[in-house]
Design a protein around this motif. Structure first.
Motif, PDB file in Angstrom:
ATOM      1  N   ILE A 222       0.781  -1.297   0.195  1.00 36.91           N
ATOM      2  CA  ILE A 222       0.139  -0.116   0.015  1.00 36.91           C
ATOM      3  C   ILE A 222       1.016   1.232   0.000  1.00 36.91           C
ATOM      4  O   ILE A 222       0.632   1.993  -0.981  1.00 36.91           O
ATOM      5  N   ASP A 223       1.712   1.199   0.958  1.00 41.83           N
ATOM      6  CA  ASP A 223       2.682   2.431   1.175  1.00 41.83           C
ATOM      7  C   ASP A 223       3.697   2.242   2.061  1.00 41.83           C
ATOM      8  O   ASP A 223       3.728   2.448   3.300  1.00 41.83           O
ATOM      9  N   ARG A 224       4.953   1.542   1.727  1.00 42.53           N
ATOM     10  CA  ARG A 224       5.961   1.191   2.492  1.00 42.53           C
ATOM     11  C   ARG A 224       6.408   2.355   3.354  1.00 42.53           C
ATOM     12  O   ARG A 224       6.453   2.174   4.706  1.00 42.53           O
ATOM     13  N   ASP A 225       6.522   3.446   2.999  1.00 40.78           N
ATOM     14  CA  ASP A 225       7.113   4.719   3.703  1.00 40.78           C
ATOM     15  C   ASP A 225       6.335   5.070   4.846  1.00 40.78           C
ATOM     16  O   ASP A 225       6.691   5.768   5.959  1.00 40.78           O
ATOM     17  N   TYR A 226       4.876   4.831   4.850  1.00 45.26           N
ATOM     18  CA  TYR A 226       4.000   5.132   5.689  1.00 45.26           C
ATOM     19  C   TYR A 226       4.071   4.113   7.082  1.00 45.26           C
ATOM     20  O   TYR A 226       3.873   4.659   8.122  1.00 45.26           O
ATOM     21  N   GLU A 250       9.067   5.428  14.955  1.00 52.10           N
ATOM     22  CA  GLU A 250       9.290   6.706  14.983  1.00 52.10           C
ATOM     23  C   GLU A 250       8.329   7.440  14.146  1.00 52.10           C
ATOM     24  O   GLU A 250       8.254   8.728  14.408  1.00 52.10           O
ATOM     25  N   TYR A 251       8.030   7.221  13.097  1.00 53.15           N
ATOM     26  CA  TYR A 251       7.208   8.202  12.147  1.00 53.15           C
ATOM     27  C   TYR A 251       5.836   8.435  12.752  1.00 53.15           C
ATOM     28  O   TYR A 251       5.028   7.500  13.064  1.00 53.15           O
ATOM     29  N   LYS A 252       5.206   9.637  12.513  1.00 54.94           N
ATOM     30  CA  LYS A 252       4.311  10.288  12.996  1.00 54.94           C
ATOM     31  C   LYS A 252       3.709  10.845  11.751  1.00 54.94           C
ATOM     32  O   LYS A 252       4.153  11.852  11.281  1.00 54.94           O
ATOM     33  N   ASP A 253       2.151  10.636  11.379  1.00 55.07           N
ATOM     34  CA  ASP A 253       1.554  11.206  10.513  1.00 55.07           C
ATOM     35  C   ASP A 253       0.891  12.546  11.225  1.00 55.07           C
ATOM     36  O   ASP A 253       0.043  12.603  11.876  1.00 55.07           O
ATOM     37  N   GLU A 254       1.488  13.781  10.918  1.00 58.33           N
ATOM     38  CA  GLU A 254       0.929  14.884  11.459  1.00 58.33           C
ATOM     39  C   GLU A 254      -0.368  15.300  11.132  1.00 58.33           C
ATOM     40  O   GLU A 254      -1.106  16.127  11.975  1.00 58.33           O
ATOM     41  N   ASN A 255      -0.679  15.113   9.927  1.00 62.83           N
ATOM     42  CA  ASN A 255      -2.024  15.359   9.428  1.00 62.83           C
ATOM     43  C   ASN A 255      -3.355  14.885  10.224  1.00 62.83           C
ATOM     44  O   ASN A 255      -4.166  15.294  10.770  1.00 62.83           O
ATOM     45  N   LEU A 256      -3.030  13.507  10.363  1.00 67.71           N
ATOM     46  CA  LEU A 256      -4.059  12.467  11.172  1.00 67.71           C
ATOM     47  C   LEU A 256      -3.719  12.556  12.699  1.00 67.71           C
ATOM     48  O   LEU A 256      -4.375  11.969  13.279  1.00 67.71           O
ATOM     49  N   GLY A 257      -2.604  13.052  13.004  1.00 68.41           N
ATOM     50  CA  GLY A 257      -2.147  12.889  14.502  1.00 68.41           C
ATOM     51  C   GLY A 257      -1.930  11.583  15.116  1.00 68.41           C
ATOM     52  O   GLY A 257      -2.281  11.353  16.096  1.00 68.41           O
ATOM     53  N   TRP A 262       2.375   2.129  15.462  1.00 68.48           N
ATOM     54  CA  TRP A 262       1.823   1.878  16.665  1.00 68.48           C
ATOM     55  C   TRP A 262       0.195   1.561  16.624  1.00 68.48           C
ATOM     56  O   TRP A 262      -0.218   0.661  17.219  1.00 68.48           O
ATOM     57  N   GLN A 263      -0.521   2.195  15.764  1.00 67.98           N
ATOM     58  CA  GLN A 263      -2.011   1.921  15.720  1.00 67.98           C
ATOM     59  C   GLN A 263      -2.149   0.612  15.033  1.00 67.98           C
ATOM     60  O   GLN A 263      -2.996   0.071  15.573  1.00 67.98           O
ATOM     61  N   PHE A 264      -1.483   0.275  14.050  1.00 68.58           N
ATOM     62  CA  PHE A 264      -1.537  -0.975  13.530  1.00 68.58           C
ATOM     63  C   PHE A 264      -1.267  -2.072  14.584  1.00 68.58           C
ATOM     64  O   PHE A 264      -2.198  -3.177  14.690  1.00 68.58           O
ATOM     65  N   ILE A 265      -0.268  -2.029  15.243  1.00 68.19           N
ATOM     66  CA  ILE A 265       0.225  -3.178  16.133  1.00 68.19           C
ATOM     67  C   ILE A 265      -0.688  -3.072  17.536  1.00 68.19           C
ATOM     68  O   ILE A 265      -1.065  -4.004  18.040  1.00 68.19           O
TER      69      ILE A 265
END
Length: 557
Positions: A222-226, A250-257, A262-265
C-alpha cells in the motif's frame, strides 16, 4: 436475508482503491475515501463465507508510481489455504471470525510468579505415524494437553501461529498479523486449543513478531514509507539480523495525528487478547525493534485489554539487557539467555566459574530487579541445540548424559526466575536444531525407554516442587557453600514464613562420600528430595554422599 456489510481499507496517502470478491464475481467495486484516510463501501451480503481482496494504487517505492496492485486486507482474519485469498464470514448481519463459543473463561489461572512455561511449535510438537495427514494440527496438540497438565505445566508459549510464507515456517516472518496459519487448522480449532488449556489451568502466551513482516504483507504494497523504514532501521547491524521490512515506530502522520505502526500493532494486540483470549505475549527481536516508548505503551495497552486476568509481557533481546525489566522498563520479564549459555558451558564440562553461576542463578547480580518474573530461564529454546545434542557431540551418551541433564534441570527449577522447557526436553529429545523451514518433529517414542521415562518422572517431581514450595516462588537466594577445588557449591531459597530449600550441586566427575557442608542455613530435620531420604543437620553441618554431576535438594521441616 441480506445485510449491509462494510469493507474498509486504511490508505491515507493513496489515490484510489477498489474491492473485489466472490460476491461480485471478482468484478471491481470502487471505494470512496473519507477524511480519516479510509477507503470504504457497504454491500448487501447474505450469511456465508466469501473470498475477497482489494486493489489499490500503490505508493510504495518498490512499485511504479500509482501502479495498481492486488492485495489482501491487512486486517484479514483468515486466509483460504488453496487460493491465498482473504476470507470473510457473515453471520447475523455482521462479520465474524468464527462461531466458537468459549467454555472455560471463568477458570482461575496461575499468576506470573507461579508459571512453569512449555515452549512448543504446533507443526513439530505432535505426530501421528499412522495418519501423517493429521500431524502438526491444533487438534493433535489438544490431545497432548493432559500429558502437559500431568507434567505440571501451567503455561504454554506458542511459537508464532500467524500466517507466514511457505508450506512450513516457524512464523517469524508474518504475512498477516490477524490471520492464523491455516496449515494448523481452523480459527475455531485454535480457540478450542486455548480454551482447553484454560480448562486445565494452563495459560497461553503467544510469541509475536512486531519488528518486521514478510515481503508479502499488504501494508508494504500500500505505502511502504508510511508503515516501514524505507531502508534498514539499523544500517550498520549484522545482515543476519535482518529478517524482513521493519516497522517504523518513529514516524508520525502529523495530518491525522497518529503513529501508523503504533496504531496497527495496537489493533493486533487488542485482537489477539479479545478474540483469542491469550494470557501473555513474548515479543520477538526487541534489540532490532529498539523503541522503548512504543514498547512501554503497547505492554500497558495489552494489560488494559486483558482486564483483570493475569497477563505476562516477555521480551526477547539478544544479547539480553536488564533495562527491559527495570522499574521504568517496558517488560514484565525477559528471556535470560546468559542462563542458558552459562549452564550449558558448565554442564558440558567446559568451565567452572562460580561467580558466573551465581550471576545467572541470582539475576539481581546482573542488575535485574528483585522479583521472580524478571527473567525466564531455560536450558534450551527453539534457537539453540538441545543439551542432549550438545552432549552427544562431545561423546557423552546414555547414563552419563542423563546425569548431567538432571543436574541442569535441578538448577533450572530451583534458581530465581520463571523456568521454561523447550518441547521434548523433559524426556530427553536429542535432535539438533534445524532451520526455520526444515521440519523436525518431536520423537515421542523415546518416552518408552527406561532412561527417558525416568527423566520425565524427574521433571514431573521437580516441577511439582517448584510450583508447590513457596520458597521457590520468591527471589530470595543465598550462596552459603563454595568448594572451587571440587566444583561444588550450595545455595538456599526461602520465604518469610519459614520455608527453606537447600541445593547442593556437584559439577565434577568425582563421587564425594560423606561430604561435609558447613554453615548449613538451619539445624534440624531435612528431607532430601532427589533420593527421598531424611537427615539432620547439627552444629551448622550437613553431611551427604554426593554423586558426580549431581544435585541434591533438601527441604527443611
Amino acid at each position: 436475508m441480506s445485510n449491509d456489510i462494510e469493507f474498509k481499507l486504511f490508505a491515507p496517502q493513496n489515490q484510489k482503491a477498489a474491492l473485489l470478491g466472490s460476491f461480485s464475481e471478482w468484478q471491481e467495486i470502487p471505494l470512496q475515501k473519507d477524511e480519516r484516510g479510509y477507503f470504504y463501501t457497504s454491500i448487501e451480503l447474505k450469511e456465508g463465507i466469501y473470498q475477497y481482496k482489494f486493489r489499490v494504487q500503490s505508493k510504495s517505492s518498490s512499485n511504479k508510481s500509482n501502479e495498481w496492485v492486488e492485495i489482501n486486507d491487512p486486517y484479514v482474519t483468515e486466509i483460504d489455504y488453496k487460493t491465498g485469498n482473504g476470507l470473510v464470514r457473515i453471520k447475523n448481519g455482521k462479520k465474524i471470525v468464527d462461531e466458537y463459543v468459549w467454555q472455560h473463561d471463568a477458570k482461575p489461572l496461575p499468576s506470573n510468579e507461579q508459571l512453569v512455561i512449555y515452549e512448543l511449535l504446533v507443526s513439530d510438537f505432535c505426530s501421528d505415524t499412522d495418519a501423517p495427514e493429521k500431524q502438526g494440527k491444533y487438534q493433535n496438540a489438544i490431545e497432548k494437553l493432559d500429558y502437559l497438565h500431568e507434567l505440571g505445566i501451567n503455561a504454554i508459549e506458542l511459537m508464532p501461529v500467524n500466517e507466514a510464507p511457505g508450506e512450513y515456517n516457524w512464523g517469524y516472518t508474518p504475512s498477516y498479523f490477524f490471520a492464523p496459519q491455516p496449515n494448523y487448522g481452523a480459527t475455531a480449532d485454535l480457540k478450542r486449543f486455548i480454551d482447553e488449556c484454560h480448562a486445565r489451568g494452563i495459560r497461553v502466551i503467544l510469541d509475536q513478531v512486531y519488528n518486521h513482516s514478510s515481503e508479502e504483507h499488504p501494508l508494504l504494497h500500500i505505502d511502504r514509507d508510511y508503515w516501514y523504514y524505507r531502508d534498514r532501521h539499523h544500517p550498520n547491524a549484522n545482515p543476519k539480523d535482518y529478517w524482513g521490512p521493519e516497522f517504523n515506530y518513529e514516524y508520525k502522520d502529523e495530518n491525522l495525528g497518529i503513529r501508523p505502526a503504533w496504531q496497527f500493532i495496537d489493533d493486533v494486540v487488542r485482537f489477539w487478547i479479545h478474540e483469542y483470549h491469550i494470557d501473555g505475549i513474548r515479543y520477538d527481536a526487541l534489540k532490532q525493534l529498539d523503541n522503548y516508548d512504543f514498547l512501554y505503551w503497547i505492554t500497558q495497552k495489552a494489560k488494559e485489554y486483558a482486564g483483570s486476568k493475569p497477563f505476562y509481557n516477555i521480551g526477547e533481546n539478544i544479547p539480553e539487557t536488564p533495562k527491559l525489566v527495570t522499574p521504568n522498563g517496558p517488560m514484565d520479564g525477559c528471556w535470560h539467555d546468559s542462563f542458558y549459555h552459562c549452564l550449558q558451558a558448565h554442564l558440558l564440562g567446559e568451565t567452572f566459574d562460580l561467580e558466573q553461576l551465581k550471576e545467572v542463578l541470582d539475576p539481581t547480580r546482573q542488575n535485574y530487579p528483585q522479583g521472580v518474573t524478571s527473567v525466564v530461564n531455560y536450558l534450551c529454546n527453539h534457537d539453540h541445540d538441545r543439551l542432549f545434542a550438545e552432549l552427544g557431540d562431545r561423546g557423552i551418551f546414555e547414563a552419563a548424559a542423563f546425569e548431567r541433564v538432571k543436574l541442569g534441570v535441578a538448577i533450572l527449577m530451583t534458581a530465581s526466575g520463571v523456568p521454561m522447557i523447550w518441547m521434548g526436553e523433559e524426556f530427553g529429545e536429542y535432535t539438533h536444531k534445524t532451520s526455520s523451514t526444515q521440519q523436525c518433529r518431536v520423537e515421542w517414542p523415546l518416552v518408552k525407554n527406561d532412561l527417558n521415562h525416568n527423566l520425565l518422572e524427574y521433571y514431573k517431581g521437580l516441577i511439582a516442587l517448584r510450583t508447590q514450595n513457596p520458597a521457590l516462588r520468591t527471589s530470595n537466594i543465598e550462596f552459603f557453600h563454595e568448594n572451587l577445588e571440587n566444583h561444588v557449591f550450595g545455595y538456599v531459597r526461602w520465604n518469610d514464613e519459614g520455608s527453606r530449600v537447600v541445593v547442593i550441586a556437584n559439577f565434577s566427575d568425582w563421587y564425594l562420600g560423606n561430604y561435609c557442608i558447613p554453615n548449613c542455613p538451619a539445624n534440624g530435620n531435612w528431607h532430601e528430595w532427589t533420593k527421598d531420604y531424611n537427615t539432620q543437620s547439627a552444629n551448622g553441618q550437613l553431611k551427604v554422599d554426593l554423586g558426580a554431576w549431581e544435585a541434591q535438594i533438601f527441604i527443611w521441616h
